[in-house]
Design an enzyme around this catalytic site. Structure first.
Site, PDB file in Angstrom:
ATOM      1  N   ASP A  40       0.829  -1.219   0.000  1.00  0.00           N
ATOM      2  CA  ASP A  40       0.000   0.000   0.000  1.00  0.00           C
ATOM      3  C   ASP A  40       0.862   1.268   0.000  1.00  0.00           C
ATOM      4  O   ASP A  40       0.666   2.167   0.835  1.00  0.00           O
ATOM      5  CB  ASP A  40      -0.930   0.017   1.218  1.00  0.00           C
ATOM      6  N   GLU A 216     -11.417  -0.776  -3.432  1.00  0.00           N
ATOM      7  CA  GLU A 216     -10.727  -0.126  -2.322  1.00  0.00           C
ATOM      8  C   GLU A 216      -9.513   0.637  -2.851  1.00  0.00           C
ATOM      9  O   GLU A 216      -9.222   0.639  -4.048  1.00  0.00           O
ATOM     10  CB  GLU A 216     -10.297  -1.151  -1.270  1.00  0.00           C
ATOM     11  N   ARG A 314       4.507  -8.609  -0.091  1.00  0.00           N
ATOM     12  CA  ARG A 314       4.171  -7.565  -1.060  1.00  0.00           C
ATOM     13  C   ARG A 314       5.299  -6.534  -1.052  1.00  0.00           C
ATOM     14  O   ARG A 314       5.793  -6.158   0.015  1.00  0.00           O
ATOM     15  CB  ARG A 314       2.837  -6.921  -0.709  1.00  0.00           C
ATOM     16  N   HIS A 356       7.311  -4.017 -31.320  1.00  0.00           N
ATOM     17  CA  HIS A 356       7.271  -5.279 -32.041  1.00  0.00           C
ATOM     18  C   HIS A 356       5.823  -5.626 -32.325  1.00  0.00           C
ATOM     19  O   HIS A 356       4.925  -5.369 -31.521  1.00  0.00           O
ATOM     20  CB  HIS A 356       7.973  -6.393 -31.261  1.00  0.00           C
ATOM     21  N   ASP A 372       4.284  -3.503 -25.849  1.00  0.00           N
ATOM     22  CA  ASP A 372       4.909  -3.841 -27.127  1.00  0.00           C
ATOM     23  C   ASP A 372       5.942  -2.798 -27.537  1.00  0.00           C
ATOM     24  O   ASP A 372       6.787  -3.064 -28.407  1.00  0.00           O
ATOM     25  CB  ASP A 372       3.855  -3.948 -28.235  1.00  0.00           C
ATOM     26  N   HIS A 450      14.673   3.307 -39.111  1.00  0.00           N
ATOM     27  CA  HIS A 450      13.374   2.919 -39.659  1.00  0.00           C
ATOM     28  C   HIS A 450      13.300   3.332 -41.123  1.00  0.00           C
ATOM     29  O   HIS A 450      13.835   4.364 -41.543  1.00  0.00           O
ATOM     30  CB  HIS A 450      12.229   3.527 -38.856  1.00  0.00           C
ATOM     31  N   TYR A 451      12.650   2.478 -41.902  1.00  0.00           N
ATOM     32  CA  TYR A 451      12.466   2.730 -43.331  1.00  0.00           C
ATOM     33  C   TYR A 451      11.156   2.064 -43.738  1.00  0.00           C
ATOM     34  O   TYR A 451      10.955   0.876 -43.484  1.00  0.00           O
ATOM     35  CB  TYR A 451      13.635   2.159 -44.131  1.00  0.00           C
ATOM     36  N   ASP A 468      16.619   9.065 -39.421  1.00  0.00           N
ATOM     37  CA  ASP A 468      15.915   7.793 -39.262  1.00  0.00           C
ATOM     38  C   ASP A 468      16.575   6.879 -38.233  1.00  0.00           C
ATOM     39  O   ASP A 468      15.952   5.951 -37.733  1.00  0.00           O
ATOM     40  CB  ASP A 468      15.823   7.062 -40.600  1.00  0.00           C
TER      41      ASP A 468
END
Length: 474
Positions: A40, A216, A314, A356, A372, A450-451, A468
């Site tokens: 908590d 709660e 916990r 992904h 992801d 990236h392309y 890129d």
């Protein structure tokens, strides 16, 4: 007119440039767990430069407090007991869920307690301190918060919205049925409610009623034109999870009709990351104030012998809270032990993230499954100062190049995989101050870029290539 970088971005993937895409907020990373055997959790960031942290201890017999100038620093900060349960009578048992708040120049701790001779007659109580340092100052007992219903009640929290201070808590009402619902009321001072409370949520869905019928642990956060209330549901074992209530910022928060409940939980146990029963959260902000941080507890195992309330393990954890483009919170998953993951956003398309999909790596906007698009930047599998990018929701899977395409695959332990999944972390090729780039360890001169929306391993020769191949972390 389009800027040169925007033109390059258009040429890069052949898609319209994003309109006024806001830059992602900076990454906020931690090493979990923050504290063992502390449930908590609640953290308050104060104007004195310290974070103040309190939580339930397994013995349910005292209130503890830590402070540090950083969130991660709370993990090693000295813990001080500021109050201990009474030996008999009122406030003698089940000291649960403390929260620390600073209101009108004084410190207040809200907590649940029960009489020593009736440990399930749990009610909310308040402590007060006027000391500058709440760890060393004296605390006085303001007593029990008077509620119209004299029934099982706990998990009091307070917040200010539109200039009005509210109290929210969980309470049982025999007229409604078994279990606890979420209530809210205005406050006339930090230990007194005023007017009639409103019940704004009750456990009705299957995910709220496993083991026990439970709503709660309310926690309030606002953004834009909406306000949100998270709450915890079901028994405190692996079924424990978070739900979400939403209201318009200008609505009457005391009108139950103002609140809508998301029909599915927003944060649940995750077998892949080894986290079970995540819940009873609170919210704070990063050191730079740019990112919202969710603090919560969970266990690292699913099965519990006996009553889960008697299981001490916990642990307190933290991770960044993300926001969808529509202004709603995106909680993702309870991440694995160790360093928390980041998102890698495209330098020239800042609303698009490495993710992904079908185990193919690509860049996309509006990733519905946040995990992801989350990766841990860990020590490289190939060593030699390299890094590897490990999936948040598929631990043990890494971004590796194969035929110069980038895929998410499980580490097979081979030297080939280690080389293909390791990169030298470089200053951003397009902007060394604002971004970073990843150069292949076994193909020097080739970078993750990236392309056509897909991640490739390619050489960089132009300004377009450099853009890129540059990313920012969030």
């Amino acid at each position: 007119m389009l800027t040169a970088s925007a033109v390059l971005a258009l040429l890069s993937i052949g898609l319209p440039a994003p309109a006024s895409a806001a830059p992602p907020t900076p990454a906020a990373t931690f090493v979990n767990p923050v504290a063992l055997q502390r449930a908590d959790p609640h953290i308050h960031k104060h104007t004195d430069g310290f974070y103040y942290y309190t939580a339930t201890v397994p013995a349910y017999d005292r209130i503890v407090l830590r402070r540090a100038t950083t969130l991660q620093g709370l993990a090693t900060a000295t813990e001080t007991t500021i109050w201990t349960k009474h030996a008999e009578g009122e406030m003698g048992a089940h000291i649960w869920a403390p929260e620390i708040h600073f209101i009108d120049g004084k410190w207040y701790v809200y907590f649940a307690a029960a009489p020593a001779d009736d440990p399930w007659a749990i009610r909310p109580y308040v402590l007060e301190s006027s000391a500058a340092d709440p760890l060393t100052g004296a605390w006085s007992e303001k007593g029990r918060i008077g509620l119209p219903l004299n029934t099982f009640s706990l998990d009091a929290t307070t917040f200010v919205h539109n200039g009005v201070r509210y109290l929210s808590w969980a309470q049982a009402d025999p007229a409604v049925g078994d279990g606890t619902g979420i209530y809210i009321a205005r406050m006339s001072n930090p230990w007194t409610i005023s007017g009639r409370p409103a019940r704004i949520a009750s456990p009705t869905h299957a995910w709220e009623t496993r083991g026990h019928r439970v709503n709660e642990g309310p926690a309030f956060i606002s953004k834009g034109d909406k306000v949100f209330m998270t709450f915890s549901a079901s028994a405190t074992d692996s079924n424990y999870c978070l739900g979400l209530l939403t209201a318009d910022r200008t609505s009457d928060l005391l009108n139950p009709a103002s609140w809508s409940k998301k029909p599915t939980p927003v944060f649940t146990s995750n077998t892949a990351t080894g986290q079970y029963g995540p819940g009873h959260n609170s919210f704070t902000v990063s050191e730079d104030g740019a990112s919202d941080i969710m603090v919560y507890h969970s266990r690292t195992y699913r099965d519990i012998n006996g009553d889960p309330l008697n299981d001490p393990n916990r642990q307190t954890r933290m991770q960044k809270l993300y926001w969808n483009s529509d202004g709603t919170p995106h909680f993702g998953i309870p991440v694995a032990e160790g360093p928390t993951p980041v998102r890698l956003s495209s330098f020239n398309f800042p609303d698009r993230y490495v993710r992904h999909s079908g185990f193919r790596a690509r860049v996309e906007a509006n990733v519905a499954d946040l995990a992801d698009s989350q990766f841990r930047i860990v020590s490289g599998l190939a060593g030699n100062g390299t890094v590897s990018l490990e999936s948040a929701n598929f631990p043990g899977h890494y971004l590796r190049h194969k035929g110069f395409e980038v895929w998410l695959e499980r580490n097979d332990g081979s030297s080939l995989f280690s080389g293909d999944a390791s990169y030298h972390r470089r200053p951003g090729l397009a902007d060394p101050a604002a971004g970073l780039s990843f150069e292949s360890s076994n193909y020097p001169g080739r970078y993750l870029r990236h392309y056509d929306g897909l991640l490739q391993l390619q050489p960089v020769n132009s300004a377009l290539d450099r853009a890129d191949a540059t990313y920012t972390t969030s």
